[in-house]
Design a protein around this motif. Structure first.
Motif, mmCIF file in Angstrom:
data_model
loop_
_atom_site.group_PDB
_atom_site.id
_atom_site.type_symbol
_atom_site.label_atom_id
_atom_site.label_comp_id
_atom_site.label_asym_id
_atom_site.label_seq_id
_atom_site.Cartn_x
_atom_site.Cartn_y
_atom_site.Cartn_z
ATOM 1 N N VAL A 1 -68.756 -33.418 -36.117
ATOM 2 C CA VAL A 1 -69.810 -33.877 -37.024
ATOM 3 C C VAL A 1 -70.800 -32.749 -37.326
ATOM 4 N N LYS A 2 -70.850 -31.745 -36.472
ATOM 5 C CA LYS A 2 -71.753 -30.611 -36.687
ATOM 6 C C LYS A 2 -71.482 -29.901 -38.011
ATOM 7 N N ASP A 3 -70.281 -30.070 -38.550
ATOM 8 C CA ASP A 3 -69.906 -29.414 -39.802
ATOM 9 C C ASP A 3 -70.007 -30.339 -41.013
ATOM 10 N N HIS A 4 -70.487 -31.545 -40.804
ATOM 11 C CA HIS A 4 -70.526 -32.532 -41.892
ATOM 12 C C HIS A 4 -71.514 -32.103 -42.971
ATOM 13 N N VAL A 5 -71.092 -32.213 -44.216
ATOM 14 C CA VAL A 5 -71.893 -31.720 -45.337
ATOM 15 C C VAL A 5 -73.198 -32.500 -45.522
ATOM 16 N N LEU A 6 -73.265 -33.732 -45.032
ATOM 17 C CA LEU A 6 -74.460 -34.563 -45.215
ATOM 18 C C LEU A 6 -75.272 -34.736 -43.940
ATOM 19 N N LEU A 7 -74.944 -34.025 -42.892
ATOM 20 C CA LEU A 7 -75.606 -34.239 -41.604
ATOM 21 C C LEU A 7 -77.106 -34.016 -41.678
ATOM 22 N N ALA A 8 -77.545 -33.007 -42.383
ATOM 23 C CA ALA A 8 -78.978 -32.690 -42.447
ATOM 24 C C ALA A 8 -79.786 -33.836 -43.044
ATOM 25 N N GLN A 9 -79.201 -34.615 -43.943
ATOM 26 C CA GLN A 9 -79.918 -35.731 -44.576
ATOM 27 C C GLN A 9 -79.781 -37.037 -43.792
ATOM 28 N N ALA A 10 -78.930 -37.056 -42.771
ATOM 29 C CA ALA A 10 -78.598 -38.302 -42.071
ATOM 30 C C ALA A 10 -79.633 -38.632 -40.997
ATOM 31 N N ARG B 1 -64.940 -33.582 -44.389
ATOM 32 C CA ARG B 1 -66.103 -33.848 -45.255
ATOM 33 C C ARG B 1 -67.121 -32.735 -45.012
ATOM 34 N N THR B 2 -66.683 -31.519 -45.238
ATOM 35 C CA THR B 2 -67.509 -30.343 -44.979
ATOM 36 C C THR B 2 -67.973 -29.738 -46.300
ATOM 37 N N ALA B 3 -68.868 -28.756 -46.219
ATOM 38 C CA ALA B 3 -69.319 -28.075 -47.432
ATOM 39 C C ALA B 3 -68.165 -27.380 -48.133
ATOM 40 N N ARG B 4 -67.175 -26.997 -47.358
ATOM 41 C CA ARG B 4 -66.004 -26.323 -47.924
ATOM 42 C C ARG B 4 -65.138 -27.287 -48.720
ATOM 43 N N ASN B 5 -65.090 -28.522 -48.276
ATOM 44 C CA ASN B 5 -64.269 -29.532 -48.944
ATOM 45 C C ASN B 5 -64.938 -30.884 -48.739
ATOM 46 N N THR B 6 -65.792 -31.286 -49.675
ATOM 47 C CA THR B 6 -66.640 -32.467 -49.447
ATOM 48 C C THR B 6 -65.887 -33.779 -49.582
ATOM 49 N N LEU C 1 -77.934 -43.341 -47.502
ATOM 50 C CA LEU C 1 -76.545 -43.162 -47.916
ATOM 51 C C LEU C 1 -75.885 -42.044 -47.114
ATOM 52 N N ALA C 2 -76.605 -40.948 -46.899
ATOM 53 C CA ALA C 2 -76.054 -39.854 -46.094
ATOM 54 C C ALA C 2 -75.731 -40.338 -44.687
ATOM 55 N N SER C 3 -76.619 -41.133 -44.110
ATOM 56 C CA SER C 3 -76.408 -41.663 -42.758
ATOM 57 C C SER C 3 -75.210 -42.607 -42.721
ATOM 58 N N GLN C 4 -75.036 -43.394 -43.762
ATOM 59 C CA GLN C 4 -73.894 -44.303 -43.822
ATOM 60 C C GLN C 4 -72.575 -43.537 -43.842
ATOM 61 N N ILE C 5 -72.525 -42.472 -44.627
ATOM 62 C CA ILE C 5 -71.288 -41.698 -44.743
ATOM 63 C C ILE C 5 -71.011 -40.928 -43.455
ATOM 64 N N VAL C 6 -72.046 -40.355 -42.854
ATOM 65 C CA VAL C 6 -71.865 -39.645 -41.584
ATOM 66 C C VAL C 6 -71.386 -40.614 -40.505
ATOM 67 N N TRP D 1 -68.986 -41.151 -54.955
ATOM 68 C CA TRP D 1 -67.750 -41.835 -54.572
ATOM 69 C C TRP D 1 -67.038 -41.040 -53.491
ATOM 70 N N LEU D 2 -66.473 -41.747 -52.532
ATOM 71 C CA LEU D 2 -65.707 -41.116 -51.460
ATOM 72 C C LEU D 2 -64.229 -41.104 -51.824
ATOM 73 N N ILE D 3 -63.566 -39.997 -51.514
ATOM 74 C CA ILE D 3 -62.125 -39.906 -51.768
ATOM 75 C C ILE D 3 -61.452 -39.242 -50.572
ATOM 76 N N ASP D 4 -60.161 -39.432 -50.479
ATOM 77 C CA ASP D 4 -59.287 -38.710 -49.553
ATOM 78 C C ASP D 4 -59.681 -38.852 -48.083
ATOM 79 N N HIS D 5 -59.174 -39.912 -47.459
ATOM 80 C CA HIS D 5 -59.380 -40.143 -46.032
ATOM 81 C C HIS D 5 -58.117 -39.857 -45.220
ATOM 82 N N GLY D 6 -57.209 -39.083 -45.798
ATOM 83 C CA GLY D 6 -55.940 -38.826 -45.134
ATOM 84 C C GLY D 6 -56.040 -38.016 -43.858
ATOM 85 N N ALA D 7 -57.165 -37.291 -43.672
ATOM 86 C CA ALA D 7 -57.337 -36.479 -42.461
ATOM 87 C C ALA D 7 -58.033 -37.241 -41.339
ATOM 88 N N CYS D 8 -58.346 -38.501 -41.567
ATOM 89 C CA CYS D 8 -59.004 -39.319 -40.538
ATOM 90 C C CYS D 8 -58.004 -39.693 -39.434
#
Length: 266
Positions: A183-192, A140-145, A124-129, A155-162
């Motif tokens: 992507v280096k700042d992505h909150v789920l990168l370590a699990q992806a 989608r960072t630790a500061r604002n997931t 799931l982490a890999s899919q979201i990344v 659940w994923l929300i808020d894609h307005g910054a894409c």
């Protein structure tokens, strides 16, 4: 995923409940004529219609790929709606947002995803990344997931910054081929750890026809503003389609950049 048939409903906003001031674009909770509560995204907010287009494309691609995404609807705002609002800033926002806006179902009782509390499975982490690399999602960072836990599901929300390239459209065809370095700042990168597996699977699902089905949802009136660099709504819509198709053809670049960033992280 094979049964995905995007068709957005249209609702009328009946009651403004409260602003959600944690968002830079000042979304709000609102009640519509179908008696559901929505997070309302305003066309008159800071990023304007571009944020609504990114929200629509990003959210519907997420849904197509089988990720949890609240229902997106078109939401109409009557010209008289903001007259009784006492807050002048909100009143101005409502007046600037008359017409067709976007709204997302409010997940009552959901809680903000906390990466220090909840471990997301590698797939799931890999899919979201992968999705966020495709969409160039900077938010989608630790500061604002921008993820919620609702009924024990993510659940994923808020894609307005894409799709941030569309704020200027400079070198957009070249940008379609570039890796997503943030992507280096992505909150789920370590699990992806399963990005290559996800890449192969998602490219089978996200076909050109399905991309065109999603971009066809963008209302013409959102594409024919004075800010548009394109002469027609059709040309503007085709640019979004071409960008996504080109990006899909270069996902090897995206995956390698994400894998390199993950190695540096762990």
């Amino acid at each position: 995923m094979s049964d995905y048939q995007p068709q957005l409903r249209t609702v009328s906003v009946m009651r403004y409940i409260t602003p959600l001031r944690e968002g830079g674009s000042m979304p709000a909770l609102a009640e519509a004529d179908d008696d559901f509560t929505y997070v309302l995204k305003f066309r008159g907010a800071g990023q304007g219609l571009k944020a609504l287009i990114a929200e629509l494309i990003g959210g519907e691609i997420a849904r197509l790929l089988g990720l949890k995404m609240p229902e997106i609807v078109f939401a109409t705002l009557d010209e008289a709606f903001g007259r009784t609002e006492g807050d002048e800033e909100i009143q101005d926002l409502l007046k600037a947002s008359e017409g067709l806006n976007l709204a997302v179902h409010y997940l009552q009782g959901s809680i903000t995803f906390d990466p220090t509390v909840t471990m997301v499975p590698a797939l799931l982490a890999s899919q979201i990344v992968w999705l966020d690399c495709l969409l160039m999602n900077v938010d989608r960072t630790a500061r604002n997931t921008n993820m919620l836990l609702w009924h024990k599901e993510l659940w994923l929300i808020d894609h307005g910054a894409c799709l941030y390239f569309h704020h200027s459209w400079q070198n957009w065809e070249e940008q379609a081929t570039r890796p997503f370095t943030l992507v280096k700042d992505h909150v789920l990168l370590a699990q992806a750890s399963e990005l290559e597996t996800v890449d192969a699977a998602f490219k089978q699902v996200l076909t050109e026809d399905r991309i065109r089905t999603i971009t066809a949802l963008i209302p013409d009136e959102w594409l024919t503003t004075t800010e548009s660099p394109f002469e027609t709504a059709a040309a503007h819509r085709e640019a979004y389609t071409h960008f996504l198709i080109t990006r899909l053809a270069h996902t090897a670049n995206l995956v390698k950049a994400a894998q390199d960033a993950r190695k540096a992280l762990i």
